[in-house]
Design an enzyme around this catalytic site. Structure first.
Site, PDB file in Angstrom:
ATOM      1  N   CYS B 152       0.940  -1.163   0.177  1.00 52.48           N
ATOM      2  CA  CYS B 152      -0.110  -0.059  -0.103  1.00 52.48           C
ATOM      3  C   CYS B 152       0.939   1.059  -0.095  1.00 52.48           C
ATOM      4  CB  CYS B 152      -1.047  -0.165   1.251  1.00 52.48           C
ATOM      5  SG  CYS B 152      -2.170   1.290   1.212  1.00 52.48           S
ATOM      6  N   ASP B 307      -9.712  -4.083  -5.610  1.00 52.19           N
ATOM      7  CA  ASP B 307      -9.183  -3.345  -4.584  1.00 52.19           C
ATOM      8  C   ASP B 307     -10.125  -2.151  -4.597  1.00 52.19           C
ATOM      9  OD1 ASP B 307      -7.741  -1.635  -2.917  1.00 52.19           O
ATOM     10  OD2 ASP B 307      -5.881  -2.565  -3.326  1.00 52.19           O
ATOM     11  N   HIS B 336      -8.053  -5.425  -1.252  1.00 49.81           N
ATOM     12  CA  HIS B 336      -6.906  -4.601  -0.587  1.00 49.81           C
ATOM     13  C   HIS B 336      -6.330  -5.427   0.276  1.00 49.81           C
ATOM     14  CE1 HIS B 336      -4.236  -1.419  -0.288  1.00 49.81           C
ATOM     15  NE2 HIS B 336      -4.478  -1.274   1.046  1.00 49.81           N
TER      16      HIS B 336
END
Lengths: 145, 368
Positions: B152, B307, B336
């Site tokens: 991320c 995501d 995600h």
């Protein structure tokens, strides 16, 4: 029916199961609906709700309200901060602004010291290089002689 | 004839009884639910702190597995939430995959920023803390270069670092890492747009980005799933101990929120979300321009197809801007977080990632 692993549940289950059976058989004889119909219905309901929520949160109405809400919240928080700062100053106690000022001073000091160390390190490197070159030249001169 | 015969939604007496039984069973399992909630543990692999830098800890995972690769691996997680999502439960541990394959594995715990940390920016996180961690690992292992895996926002910082210090990185793995904000079609990008969000003012008032505010924003991205559907599923699985363990482990992580240091939050929102400087090569960190084209090491870019936080279009372009000859993109059908904790990802994705890294890492002398 046995519910192994949950001690003491069987008599309790039996009582309520019988009660519900009695209630259910009293007036209901519906046809067999699809076994997962409620699950499917729930899926459709949640998906539709999620889609609606997503659309709404993209709308100008929501975005405008979000902006206004945030501005109001920040204005309120700033008012609280200022009030606390004045109160703490009156009590001769350090406020968050004071501690942030100290942090800034320390960071400035750290940066200046690091820059100075890097500068000195570069100069030392140059001096060492020049010294090594001079020693090398002197050695060659001596060998010539 | 009963009126119920024309009602297709009606339940048979058997179904009513079954539902009732199920309800009683769930009510009866409440003490068990409370017990599981209390005993569930997260961050399953033992780790030792090998260095500290202010509030930041560098963790090295301990393992009895034989070390097969000399090139160490460093995980870099986002500054939002805690890094133990990569090691949530024994059977859902990304870290575990690499340890079992013989990698010397490290993780950076960014710690919890205090009020005084509000001035920590990208230059501190990327060129100071991350660089110090990499240097520490290089010194400790005697290896010139390390493998980096960034998740991320941690992936974005890892990409920046690799572009700025390419000589220290052997292989780069990005896991759902956003680098391109040119398409603003997801909610987060829309909310962060400068027309609606004044990040300067927010940081001026709050100092750090408050944890509760971040948590609320993430919840609101999928309000029906996060605030309604989740609890219906919870009710349905209340008598399933294994499911409860996973649920509470996940909830522990989701609610373990931390604030983000003000300056780095401001830079991230302003220069990435609003001005999209990274992919354009306009971003500067401590006066050094971040040019992603300087990344020439092997790159593996992992993208989550579903995501909602980092949609695929925010990561896809990365492989086009780096100059690596060896670059690969894997788009995996997960969300995600599912990339780190999903059963399918642990079965199909992570063994592939381990293979990819193993082929490109230096083996130990013993393994040779």
């Amino acid at each position: 029916m046995s519910h192994s692993g949950i001690p003491g549940i069987d008599p309790f289950m039996k009582f309520w199961t019988e009660a519900v059976k009695a209630m259910a058989s009293a007036g209901m004889t519906p046809p067999q609906p699809p076994p997962d119909l409620l699950t499917q219905l729930r899926r459709v309901y949640f998906d539709t709700l999620a889609e609606q929520a997503d659309q709404f949160m993209r709308s100008e109405t929501f975005l405008g309200a979000m902006k206004q809400g945030m501005e109001a919240s920040l204005a309120w928080q700033q008012g609280v901060n200022q009030m606390m700062q004045r109160g703490l100053a009156a009590a001769q106690a350090p406020s968050r602004a004071d501690s942030e000022h100290v942090v800034l001073l320390l960071r400035g000091m750290e940066e200046r010291i690091l820059e100075r160390i890097e500068d000195l390190s570069a100069r030392l490197g140059k001096a060492e290089g020049a010294g090594a070159a001079a020693r090398g030249a002197a050695g060659r001169e001596e060998r010539k002689e | 004839m009963s009126t119920m015969t024309s009602n297709p939604w009606g339940l048979t007496p058997e179904q009513l009884v079954a539902n009732w039984e199920s309800f009683i069973r769930k009510a009866w399992s409440l003490p068990k639910v409370a017990e599981v909630a209390q005993r569930v543990q997260v961050g399953c692999t033992p780790a030792q702190i090998v260095s500290r830098d202010d509030n930041i800890r560098l963790l090295r995972y301990e393992t009895a597995d034989e070390k097969r690769y000399a090139t160490p691996l460093l995980f870099v997680f986002a500054l939002v939430n805690r890094p133990y999502i990569l090691d949530l439960r024994p059977e859902k541990s990304v870290v575990g995959h690499f340890l079992r394959r013989g990698f010397d594995t490290y993780n950076i715990d960014w710690g919890v920023p205090a009020d005084g940390d509000r001035y920590l920016g990208l230059k501190d996180y990327v060129l100071r803390y991350l660089d110090h961690a990499v240097d520490h690992i290089r010194e400790r292992t005697g290896q010139e270069r390390v493998n980096l895996l960034g998740y991320c926002m941690g992936g974005t910082m890892t990409a920046m670092y690799t572009a700025l210090r390419p000589e220290k990185v052997r292989n780069l793995i990005l896991l759902t890492a956003p680098v391109d904000w040119s398409v603003k079609d997801n909610l987060l990008s829309l909310w962060a747009d400068e027309r609606y969000f004044n990040v300067d003012r927010m940081i001026e008032v709050y100092g750090n980005a408050p944890a509760q505010w971040l948590q609320a924003s993430f919840l609101m991205l999928k309000p029906v799933q996060n605030m309604l559907e989740k609890y219906v599923t919870f009710y349905e699985n209340m008598d399933n101990e294994k499911w409860l363990e996973d649920f509470f482990a996940m909830e522990t992580w989701l609610n373990d929120n931390i604030p983000v240091a003000g300056e780095v939050f401001r830079e991230f929102v302003k220069y990435m979300f609003q001005k999209n400087q990274l992919i354009r090569g306009e971003l500067e960190v401590a006066g050094e321009r971040v040019d992603l084209a300087k990344i020439a090491c092997p790159v593996l870019n992992l993208i989550a197809q579903n995501d909602h936080l980092v949609p695929p279009n925010q990561s896809l372009t990365f492989n086009d801007v780096v100059s690596s000859a060896d670059r690969r993109l894997i788009t995996f059908p997960a969300g995600h977080i599912g990339m780190a904790v999903g059963g399918k990802a642990h079965r199909d994705l992570w063994p592939t990632v381990c293979d990819w890294l193993a082929e490109r890492s230096q083996e130990t002398k013993a393994a040779n």
